[in-house]
Scaffold this active site. Sequence first.
Site, PDB file in Angstrom:
ATOM      1  N   PRO A  13       0.793  -1.174   0.183  1.00 53.32           N
ATOM      2  CA  PRO A  13       0.004  -0.063   0.059  1.00 53.32           C
ATOM      3  C   PRO A  13       0.852   1.347   0.133  1.00 53.32           C
ATOM      4  O   PRO A  13       1.767   1.367   0.989  1.00 53.32           O
ATOM      5  CB  PRO A  13      -0.774  -0.005   1.500  1.00 53.32           C
ATOM      6  CG  PRO A  13      -0.691  -1.454   1.764  1.00 53.32           C
ATOM      7  CD  PRO A  13       0.817  -2.007   1.343  1.00 53.32           C
ATOM      8  N   CYS A  14       0.655   2.013  -0.827  1.00 50.94           N
ATOM      9  CA  CYS A  14       1.706   3.284  -1.115  1.00 50.94           C
ATOM     10  C   CYS A  14       0.909   4.625  -0.887  1.00 50.94           C
ATOM     11  O   CYS A  14       0.177   4.964  -2.030  1.00 50.94           O
ATOM     12  CB  CYS A  14       2.240   3.201  -2.612  1.00 50.94           C
ATOM     13  SG  CYS A  14       3.269   2.015  -2.817  1.00 50.94           S
ATOM     14  N   GLN A  15       1.061   5.101   0.196  1.00 53.36           N
ATOM     15  CA  GLN A  15      -0.023   6.402   0.640  1.00 53.36           C
ATOM     16  C   GLN A  15       0.895   7.551  -0.352  1.00 53.36           C
ATOM     17  O   GLN A  15       2.200   7.672   0.025  1.00 53.36           O
ATOM     18  CB  GLN A  15       0.088   6.640   1.932  1.00 53.36           C
ATOM     19  CG  GLN A  15      -0.565   7.727   2.422  1.00 53.36           C
ATOM     20  CD  GLN A  15      -2.042   7.760   2.219  1.00 53.36           C
ATOM     21  OE1 GLN A  15      -2.656   6.731   2.255  1.00 53.36           O
ATOM     22  NE2 GLN A  15      -2.553   9.080   1.400  1.00 53.36           N
TER      23      GLN A  15
END
EC number: 2.1.1.37
Length: 654
Positions: free
Chosen positions: A127-129
Amino acid sequence: MPKRTKGCAVKKGHYGVPLERSDYLKLDPNKNSCSLEGFQAWLEGFGKDKRLAVDLFSGAGGLSLGIERAGWTTAAAVDFDERALETHRANFPGLSLKMDLGDPAERDRLEGILKPAKIDLVAGGPPCQPFSRAGRNKIRDLVKNHGRDPQDRRKELWSAYLDMIKRISPRAVLMENVPDMGLHDDFFVIRTIEEELEELGYATQVRLVDAWHHGVPQHRKRLILLARKDVDVFTWRKPDQRRTTLRDAIGDLPELKVVPTERVGARELEYSRPQVLSDFAVKMREKASAALIWDHMTRRVRQDDYRIFEIMESDTKYSDLQEKLTESEKEYQRYSAEKYTDKYKKLAWGELSRTITAHIAKDGYWYIHPEQLRTLTVREAARVQTFPDHFRFAGTRSDAFRQIGNAVPPLLGEAAAEALTPLSDDIAESPSIQPHWRKVRLELTHWARQRLAGEDWYQLPCEEPASLHAAVVAILSGAKIRPAAMVEFMSTIKESRTLTATLFRRLVDASPSANARSRMDRLASLVDKPYYWQWTKRYDVPAQLPMKPAEAALYRLLIGEDLMLISQATLRVAARVNGMGTDHANRLSEGRVNLVKLMGAGTEAPLRMGAIRLVGMNLCREEQPVCSECPLAAHCASRDKLSGDLLTLVTNRS
C-alpha cells in the site's frame, strides 16, 4: 474439505431486504503448506530445487498465483489480514504469515525466518500512500533545517517493502500498484524505489499495463515495477489483440433464480458444461469439480432495485433513470442523481467488465449482471479477476468480495513475472550489470550541470535557487523570447535576490517585447516586499502574482521542488527516447511513466526534469530536431526514424 458455519439470524430493517451475514467458509490448509517450526523441513522437502518467491502484502494470493503460473513456488506470503491469510494458506504451499511489516522488529523477525531459504523473487503490492507535494516539501525542510533523519520512514509500507528487498537480496523484484498512486504524487514513491534498487545493482523497468492485454476481462490499468540483477532484459509476451469479454468470462456459469428479497445463489451448485466453452472458461475450469460450481452467490435484491435493474441497459446512466421510472416508481431512485452520477452500472456481454475493486464488498451496484436482475456473484467476480474456479475464499461473502477486489489479477501477475524469468537454470547475478536508465540519467545530469554553469543558469534549479529568478522565468515562459535576448534580459537580475522598485523599473524597461513588458507588470505587487522572496515564503509567490498553473509548476521546479513538469515538450522527449510516437494512445498517463525513467529520484531529480524541459524546447523539437546536440541521442529508441544526416551526427557523437 472446506467447512461452513451457520450464518447469523436474519432481521428486517429499512434496507428493504432481510439483513444477514452469509455463512463463514472455513478452509483447511494446503497439504504442502507448513508451520514456522516445519519451514526448514519444507525447504529440504517440497521446496527443494524449486525457484522460490516471497509475496509481501500478499492478500488472498492473486500475485502468488500469477508467479506460481510463471514457474515460481511461494515459500512465504506475508499480510496482516487474517481472512486473506486463511485463503492464502488453503491455496498455496509454504508459509502464510500474519505480520505488520511497518514494524521494524517484525521485519527483523521475517529476515530471520527466511535466512535459510534461497529466495529468487520478492513480489508484492505494498500500500503506497501518496505524498502530497506539500508533504514532500515539509519532509525536505525537516531534514535540511531541523535534523530529521531522512531514512525515518518506518511507518511507510512501501519503504518497508524496499527494506525487505535489501535484507533478502533476491535476484528479481516485482511490484504492482494502481497508477493513481503515481499520478497523485508525481510518481515520487515509484521513482524513489526505482532509484534505490538501481543503487543496489538492479536493472529496472517501470511499465503501465492494460490488464486486458494479458487475458483479464476488465478495464484495469496497473503500474508494474520490475527489477533484476542478472541481466538488463525484460521480455514481455506479445499482448493479446482480442479482448476477453464478459460473456467469455462468465457466460457458462449457471443462471440463478432471482426473486426480490430472497437469497440469490448458493455456496455449492450443479455445473453443466455447455457445448461451446470459451478458451478463458476452459482455463478457469482447470482442476475444478466437473459437476459443481462453488461460491456462485450474491446479495439479495431489493424490490426497488429489482425494478431499476430491469429497466437499465449497459449504457444507462443513473441520472437517466428518472425518465424511465413511472411517477409511482420515482422513489426507487434512492440516491441523488447529481451526486452519484454512476451509482449503478449494468455490464455488457460483449465488452470488458468494469474494474473490480474492494468496493464490491460494500455493494455491487457497479457490477449488475447483463441479463439477470442482480449483481455479480462471488464466483463471477473471481472469474473477472481471473481466479480459477477451484480457488476458494475464506470467510463470509463480504470477506470474499473484499479479498477478490483487493487482489492482483493472477493472469496479469503471470505476464509480469514471466518478464523476470532467468535466462538459464543457473540462477546467478551479474556483478558488472549497469542499469540502462541509471546510465541515461547520469549522462543527463552531467549535461544539465554543464548548462547550469553556462548561459542556461536561470533555466535549471540549482543548489541555492533564487525565487526571484524563478518567478521571472515562469512569467515569461509563454512570451516566445529569442534565447539570446532572454540571456541578456536575465543578466539584469543575476545577482539580485529581492525585487526593489529600482530593479522593477529596470526589468520593465529592459523587456525585449511588449508582451514581455506586460508580463513584467505583474511583479508590481511584490515590489519592496523582501519577505516574499525569502526561502520560508517562496511557496506563496505564485498566488501573489498570480501565476497560471503551468507558470506555477515551472516556478516550483526552478526553486528545486521535486515535481514532474508535464508539457508537450517534456512528453515528446520522453516518448521519443522510449521509442513511442508522440501522439500515441494514453499519451498523458504513458508519457508520465516514460518521464519517470528519465527523471529518476533523489536530490538531482529536479535538475534532470529541468534538463528534459530544455531538451524539449531547444533540441528535441517537433520539426527538425537538433539531435547532434542532444544529450539523450545515444539512448534514443526513436533515432532510427531520423533523417540520414542527423542519424550520422548522432552515431558519430555516440
